[in-house]
Motif scaffolding. Structure first.
Motif, short mmCIF file in Angstrom:
data_model
loop_
_atom_site.label_atom_id
_atom_site.label_comp_id
_atom_site.label_asym_id
_atom_site.label_seq_id
_atom_site.Cartn_x
_atom_site.Cartn_y
_atom_site.Cartn_z
N ILE A 59 34.15 46.57 41.46
CA ILE A 59 33.55 45.37 40.84
C ILE A 59 34.04 44.11 41.53
CG2 ILE A 59 33.48 43.98 38.75
CD1 ILE A 59 33.58 46.61 37.15
N PHE A 60 35.33 44.03 41.75
CA PHE A 60 35.90 42.80 42.30
C PHE A 60 35.74 42.70 43.82
CE2 PHE A 60 38.82 43.14 38.44
CZ PHE A 60 37.97 42.34 37.68
N ALA A 61 35.28 43.79 44.46
CA ALA A 61 34.95 43.71 45.89
C ALA A 61 33.73 42.83 46.10
CB ALA A 61 34.71 45.10 46.46
N ILE A 62 33.02 42.49 45.01
CA ILE A 62 31.88 41.57 45.10
C ILE A 62 32.33 40.18 45.53
CG2 ILE A 62 30.05 40.46 43.74
CD1 ILE A 62 30.00 42.97 41.99
N CYS A 63 33.59 39.82 45.22
CA CYS A 63 34.11 38.51 45.63
C CYS A 63 34.00 38.37 47.15
CB CYS A 63 35.57 38.37 45.22
SG CYS A 63 35.84 38.20 43.46
N PRO A 64 33.59 37.21 47.63
CA PRO A 64 33.52 37.01 49.08
C PRO A 64 34.89 37.22 49.71
CG PRO A 64 32.45 35.21 47.90
CD PRO A 64 33.17 36.02 46.88
N TRP A 106 43.86 49.06 30.13
CA TRP A 106 42.98 49.17 31.29
C TRP A 106 42.54 47.78 31.76
CZ3 TRP A 106 37.35 49.22 32.16
CH2 TRP A 106 37.01 49.77 33.41
N CYS A 107 42.28 46.90 30.81
CA CYS A 107 41.88 45.54 31.18
C CYS A 107 43.05 44.76 31.80
CB CYS A 107 41.34 44.80 29.97
SG CYS A 107 39.65 45.28 29.54
N PHE A 108 44.28 45.07 31.39
CA PHE A 108 45.43 44.46 32.06
C PHE A 108 45.45 44.86 33.53
CE2 PHE A 108 47.90 44.15 27.84
CZ PHE A 108 47.50 42.83 27.67
N MET A 109 45.08 46.14 33.82
CA MET A 109 44.96 46.55 35.22
C MET A 109 43.90 45.72 35.93
SD MET A 109 45.09 50.70 35.10
CE MET A 109 46.41 51.60 34.28
N GLY A 110 42.80 45.48 35.24
CA GLY A 110 41.74 44.67 35.82
C GLY A 110 42.21 43.26 36.12
N MET A 132 35.76 35.22 37.64
CA MET A 132 35.93 36.60 37.16
C MET A 132 37.18 36.73 36.30
SD MET A 132 34.76 39.02 40.35
CE MET A 132 33.01 39.19 40.76
N ILE A 133 38.24 36.03 36.66
CA ILE A 133 39.43 36.04 35.81
C ILE A 133 39.10 35.49 34.43
CG2 ILE A 133 41.72 35.01 35.48
CD1 ILE A 133 42.15 35.14 38.46
N GLY A 134 38.31 34.43 34.41
CA GLY A 134 37.90 33.87 33.13
C GLY A 134 37.14 34.87 32.27
N LEU A 135 36.22 35.62 32.88
CA LEU A 135 35.43 36.60 32.13
C LEU A 135 36.30 37.71 31.57
CD1 LEU A 135 32.71 37.75 31.21
CD2 LEU A 135 32.50 38.85 33.45
N ILE A 136 37.17 38.27 32.40
CA ILE A 136 38.01 39.37 31.92
C ILE A 136 39.06 38.87 30.93
CG2 ILE A 136 39.74 39.30 33.75
CD1 ILE A 136 39.71 42.34 33.74
N VAL A 177 42.97 39.52 44.38
CA VAL A 177 41.94 38.80 45.15
C VAL A 177 42.19 37.30 45.09
CG1 VAL A 177 39.47 38.38 45.41
CG2 VAL A 177 40.28 40.64 44.67
N PHE A 178 42.51 36.80 43.90
CA PHE A 178 42.75 35.38 43.69
C PHE A 178 43.94 34.91 44.53
CE2 PHE A 178 43.87 31.83 40.58
CZ PHE A 178 42.83 31.02 41.01
#
Length: 804
Positions: A618-623, A37-41, A640-644, A48-49
């Motif tokens: 969650i990632f829609a928070i990114c500008p 699931w985290c790989f999906m994240g 966010m990539i760093g955190l996940i 986004v990146f």
């Protein structure tokens, strides 16, 4: 401490609660699901990146350039970023950010500035998967009878060389220069190889060293070859013609026509690896798609137009067939609707032509049919199969004529072509499926005249077809000349006329003068010009109707329809943009299946949207990536990539411990695959859709180099500085890592060598990707086997089953 408790050590954030007392098998399942699931994240935030990177690197500037043989200047838009520099910096970082950040966090945050096994092994394992598996899949997935060559071969040579030298240097630093220790100079040198690579690749891209292009001329060359003119639909003549073609089809609604035009414009725009990376993630994640969804009939129309091109005379026929639900890759019909033969010639040769897709072998049936001429007494009946080999566009059918001694009037019979297999969708029979053959009793070259004395042509049609008929004989090859004369219509302003000639081959009876009609955007009264037959070859003569008046009538309704389609096209293009312009739109797309395009959502879209819904919100928070040129979204997404990535590292460590895998093996299998699968889908799509192989495999070698130079160079520099200040050594146990590096390096040399052999070997198609089926599947299989060998050797060495 129990074995279960040991699995919860060596992590940064996890576990959030103590589950060491749970059933062991249950913990394995939970951590595996959480890891997947985290790989999906990771894939979702990478979307986004990449959007922000695409926004940054697609920035353009206006440049004035002089026209050839003219003092006038054109204003064009060119990219600010050089494609090679963009691919090796931001694009490489976008595709490799999880592996790079994992290596940095493991050393700096988890191990207290000491070396670990997960990060470096993930980098090497990901490099092996990228180079071997992705390249192998790209070779095999190119459509049949197609090839993809690397266009920027000098840049590829640089990145391929560095991708091997990078890992050779790793082995030297780990096992030769200072065994099991990384010194500060080694760390700095590793990091500095990154800018060195970028500079050398840029020089290769500009070809500064060849002596062919001087530095002052490089900007002109980049403008000529890399111009990305951003035009609205009506500013591009080719796109405008496409709009006209789909707009005039009565079976298409305005919405359907606009969707086809938007898809056509998107297909014409230049695309890089970042576009395909974002598209791959969204296709498998049930998100907003970069390509418009079409129903089956519209998809057939679009594919047909993309395959065979379009013109005002032929595209409507193609679309009408497509709307009927048939696919028409190849179109077979007679070259002329009528032909004639002297009875004394004893044989008539009839041309059969093939248009459209000529890459495949095509078979059609043909047979003779009685008219006033009867089989057996006037001609010999024939029924057979006509086979077009790949590349053949014209074949001939020979029918024997029976020459008797009796006088007869002219007689006719017919020849018909039909599909060899009515279930075969690779061939379609054209409008001229039957040709009329006249058996005549004279040897005159014939009389030539126009069919009608006047024609009325709508301006929106785009072409006037003036029929010329041949009567009273069809012997020999005859040239018929013609000219146009202005009346109220002006040549060059209202139509493209002048003079020309038609060539009638022996036996041919009908040809057409084709005149382009200029569809301007101003309201005009009806305008007229004339077409006149001016002469023939010796022996032939002109008939009664030698000239015809052609009236061009204005079509205001069509113009209004055209404008409505253009407006809808702009709306469709905005929907296909990479990112949203507002936070509100971003959240609406994140919470809606298929980005809100529910009508075209599939069952898989719904399933994947359910699985990734939380990550999307969650990632829609990114500008939005359109803000501040993409840099704001770039910074937030990277964080966010760093955190996940930290969470993925913890999950992989615990999962590997629970199933009894060492970190090195977990890294080269689960983690490397999880972070590299989006790259696989992106490269596969690029291999299928792009003309060249650069976007598919050209990015792989550069990314593998950047993995080492940034993913290991950066944390090594930080750790070495820390240990230098403390007066200690930065110890890196070479162990299985050095063997993994050597194994990868050997596999990489074999892979690059195979690509070069494929490029210069005729039997392999003289291209890196695609080619003949046997060699392309053999090449792909070989590379996948190499990857399996790499994984096997790395795993055996990690468990000390094999020593070197």
């Amino acid at each position: 401490m129990s074995a279960a408790d040991k699995c919860n050590t060596g992590t940064l954030l996890l576990p959030f609660l103590d589950e060491s007392g749970w059933i062991h098998e249950l913990r394995i399942v939970i951590y595996l699901i959480a890891l997947l699931w985290c790989f999906m994240g990771v894939a979702i935030i990478a979307d986004v990146f990449m959007c922000s990177i695409e926004t940054i690197t697609s920035k353009t500037k206006q440049v004035k350039v002089a026209r050839q043989d003219s003092d006038e200047m054109d204003v064009v838009e060119v990219r600010v970023w050089n494609d090679t520099v963009a691919n090796l910096t931001l694009m490489a970082l976008g595709s490799s950010a999880p592996e790079i950040l994992l290596a940095i966090f493991e050393i700096v945050l988890i191990n207290g500035f000491n070396s670990g096994e997960l990060g470096p092994s993930t980098i090497v394992g990901s490099a092996a998967f990228n180079l071997l598996v992705i390249t192998g899949v790209c070779i095999m997935t190119v459509p049949m009878h197609e090839q993809r060559k690397i266009k920027a071969i000098k840049v590829f040579a640089v990145t391929a060389t560095f991708s091997i030298l990078a890992y050779v240097w790793l082995y030297i630093a780990l096992s030769v220069s200072s065994k099991n220790e990384i010194e500060l100079w080694e760390a700095i040198f590793t990091f500095l190889l990154f800018p060195i690579l970028v500079v050398i690749a840029y020089i290769a891209d500009k070809d500064y060293c060849s002596g062919k292009v001087s530095p002052q001329d490089a900007g002109v060359l980049e403008l000529a070859e890399g111009t990305k003119a951003l035009k609205t639909p009506t500013e591009d003549p080719e796109v405008e013609s496409f709009i006209k073609e789909v707009s005039r089809n009565p079976d298409l609604s305005e919405d359907d026509a606009a969707m086809l035009v938007a898809a056509h414009i998107k297909s014409k725009q230049p695309k890089n690896y970042g576009y395909y990376r974002v598209g791959a993630i969204r296709n498998i994640g049930g998100s907003h798609k970069l390509r418009p969804k079409m129903d089956s009939k519209l998809r057939v129309i679009y594919e047909e137009l993309s395959e065979v091109g379009f013109s005002s005379s032929g595209a409507s026929v193609i679309m009408s067939h497509a709307l009927a639900g048939r696919i028409q890759p190849a179109r077979v019909e007679f070259a002329a609707p009528k032909c004639a033969v002297l009875e004394s010639d004893k044989i008539v040769r009839i041309g059969v032509k093939r248009t459209g897709n000529t890459k495949l072998a095509t078979s059609v049936n043909y047979e003779t049919i009685n008219g006033t001429a009867l089989a057996g007494s006037d001609y010999e009946a024939k029924k057979d199969v006509l086979v077009f080999k790949p590349g053949e566009t014209l074949k001939h059918v020979d029918i024997t004529i029976i020459d008797d001694d009796e006088w007869e009037e002219n007689e006719v019979f017919f020849v018909k072509v039909s599909r060899f297999d009515y279930k075969d969708d690779t061939v379609e029979i054209g409008e001229q499926s039957i040709t009329e053959v006249t058996i005549i009793n004279d040897d005159e070259p014939g009389t030539f005249s126009l069919e009608n004395p006047s024609y009325v042509i709508k301006e929106s049609i785009g072409k006037a077809f003036i029929k010329v008929e041949r009567t009273n004989g069809t012997d020999g090859k005859v040239e018929v000349t013609w000219k146009t004369t202005d009346k109220t219509a002006v040549n060059g302003k209202d139509y493209h006329g002048g003079t020309g000639a038609l060539i009638f081959e022996h036996g041919e009876q009908v040809k057409h003068i084709v005149i382009d009609i200029i569809d301007d955007k101003d309201f005009e009264k009806d305008e007229t010009f004339t077409v006149e037959l001016t002469g023939t070859s010796d022996g032939a003569s002109l008939g009664h109707i030698k000239s015809a008046a052609v009236t061009i009538v204005n079509d205001d309704e069509y113009r209004r329809l055209f404008d409505r389609v253009v407006a809808l096209t702009h709306l469709n293009l905005r929907r296909l943009d990479l990112g949203s312009e507002t936070w509100g739109a971003q959240f609406r797309e994140a919470m809606s299946v298929n980005g809100g395009d529910i009508e075209n959502a599939t069952t898989l879209d719904y399933v994947m949207h359910f699985l990734t819904f939380a990550w999307k919100v969650i990632f829609a928070i990114c500008p939005p990536c359109t803000w501040l040129g993409g840099w704001l979204s770039f910074g937030v997404a990277l964080g966010m990539i760093g955190l996940i990535t930290v969470i993925v590292g913890d999950l992989a460590t615990i999962f590997g411990c629970l199933v009894g895998l060492k970190n090195e093996v977990t890294a080269v299998t689960f983690v490397a695959l999880g972070t590299s699968l989006p790259d696989l889908f992106a490269s596969k799509n690029a291999a299928v859709n792009e003309k060249y192989a650069d976007a598919a495999v050209g990015n792989v070698t550069g990314s593998n180099s950047v993995n080492v130079f940034l993913g290991l160079g950066t944390p090594w520099v930080i750790a070495c500085i820390y240990h230098t200040v403390k007066g200690t050594k930065f110890i890196v146990d070479a162990g299985s890592l050095s063997i993994s590096v050597v194994t990868y390096s050997i596999c990489a040399v074999l892979c690059v060598s195979l690509l070069m052999v494929r490029r210069y070997t005729k039997a392999m198609g003289r291209a890196e990707l695609g080619g003949p089926s046997t060699t392309k599947y053999a090449s792909g299989f070989f590379l996948v086997v190499l990857w399996l060998v790499y994984v096997l050797i790395s795993s055996l060495v990690a468990y000390e089953k094999v020593t070197f």
